[in-house]
Design a protein around this motif. Structure first.
Motif, short mmCIF file in Angstrom:
data_model
loop_
_atom_site.label_atom_id
_atom_site.label_comp_id
_atom_site.label_asym_id
_atom_site.label_seq_id
_atom_site.Cartn_x
_atom_site.Cartn_y
_atom_site.Cartn_z
N ILE A 90 76.86 43.36 82.22
CA ILE A 90 77.03 43.08 83.52
C ILE A 90 78.29 44.07 83.74
CG2 ILE A 90 78.59 41.11 82.67
CD1 ILE A 90 77.55 39.74 85.21
N SER A 91 78.37 44.54 84.92
CA SER A 91 79.49 45.11 85.57
C SER A 91 79.69 44.88 86.83
CB SER A 91 79.30 46.70 85.46
OG SER A 91 78.11 47.00 86.21
N ARG A 92 80.81 45.05 87.57
CA ARG A 92 81.12 44.94 88.82
C ARG A 92 81.81 46.12 89.55
NH1 ARG A 92 86.07 45.35 86.77
NH2 ARG A 92 87.80 44.48 87.19
N ASP A 93 81.66 46.18 90.97
CA ASP A 93 82.64 47.08 91.65
C ASP A 93 83.28 46.29 92.65
OD1 ASP A 93 83.23 48.89 93.83
OD2 ASP A 93 81.30 50.10 93.71
N SER A 94 84.44 46.07 92.37
CA SER A 94 85.35 45.34 93.25
C SER A 94 85.54 45.70 94.63
CB SER A 94 86.70 45.39 92.62
OG SER A 94 86.62 44.79 91.15
N ALA A 95 85.68 46.96 94.74
CA ALA A 95 85.63 47.56 96.17
C ALA A 95 84.32 47.33 97.08
CB ALA A 95 85.89 49.15 96.23
N GLU A 96 83.29 47.34 96.41
CA GLU A 96 81.88 46.90 97.24
C GLU A 96 81.66 45.45 97.11
OE1 GLU A 96 80.45 49.11 99.15
OE2 GLU A 96 81.90 50.77 98.72
N ASN A 97 82.26 44.91 96.47
CA ASN A 97 82.05 43.45 95.98
C ASN A 97 80.47 43.14 95.63
OD1 ASN A 97 84.05 41.47 96.10
ND2 ASN A 97 83.56 40.53 97.94
N THR A 98 80.27 44.00 94.50
CA THR A 98 78.87 44.29 93.94
C THR A 98 78.89 43.87 92.62
OG1 THR A 98 78.27 45.90 95.68
CG2 THR A 98 76.76 45.72 93.61
#
Length: 126
Positions: free
Chosen positions: A70-78
């Motif tokens: 699992i990973s996240r892109d905080s800027a895109e809220n994805t």
């Protein structure tokens, strides 16, 4: 009202890979954690994986550890769930969920999450 939109499900043979993605409708939505749950026919919804937004701490169910990431892109809220070495028992509807900072409860429990996506089907053939 924040909406979560999932994509990336489908049909794959055992041993194959899929990538699920979940995007929140509001980029400024305050998030403590986002996670993935799944529900197979006739079974209860179960925890798959989660990630905290600030520190990026990751959590996995024992059944997927070492195969899913699992990973996240905080800027895109994805949030993205990469699933490798898929097995027929991974077949389920996969749901994205988001937990706001003021929501109490363990990251492993579905009741701890404020928002849910509509679900995406993952089918693994043997």
């Amino acid at each position: 009202q924040v909406q979560l939109v999932e994509s990336g499900g489908g049909l794959v043979q055992a041993g194959g890979s899929l990538r699920l993605s979940c995007a929140a409708s509001e980029r400024t939505f305050a998030t403590y954690a986002m996670g993935w749950f799944r529900q197979a026919p006739g079974k209860e919804r179960e925890f798959v994986s989660a990630i905290t937004w600030r520190d990026g701490d990751t959590y996995y169910a024992h059944s997927v550890k070492g195969r899913f990431s699992i990973s996240r892109d905080s800027a895109e809220n994805t949030v993205v769930l990469r699933m490798n070495s898929l097995k027929p028992e991974d077949t389920a509807v996969y749901y994205c969920a988001a937990q706001e900072p003021d929501r109490s409860g363990s990251i492993y429990y579905s009741s701890s999450y404020n928002y849910w996506g509509q679900g995406t089907q993952v089918t693994v053939s043997s």
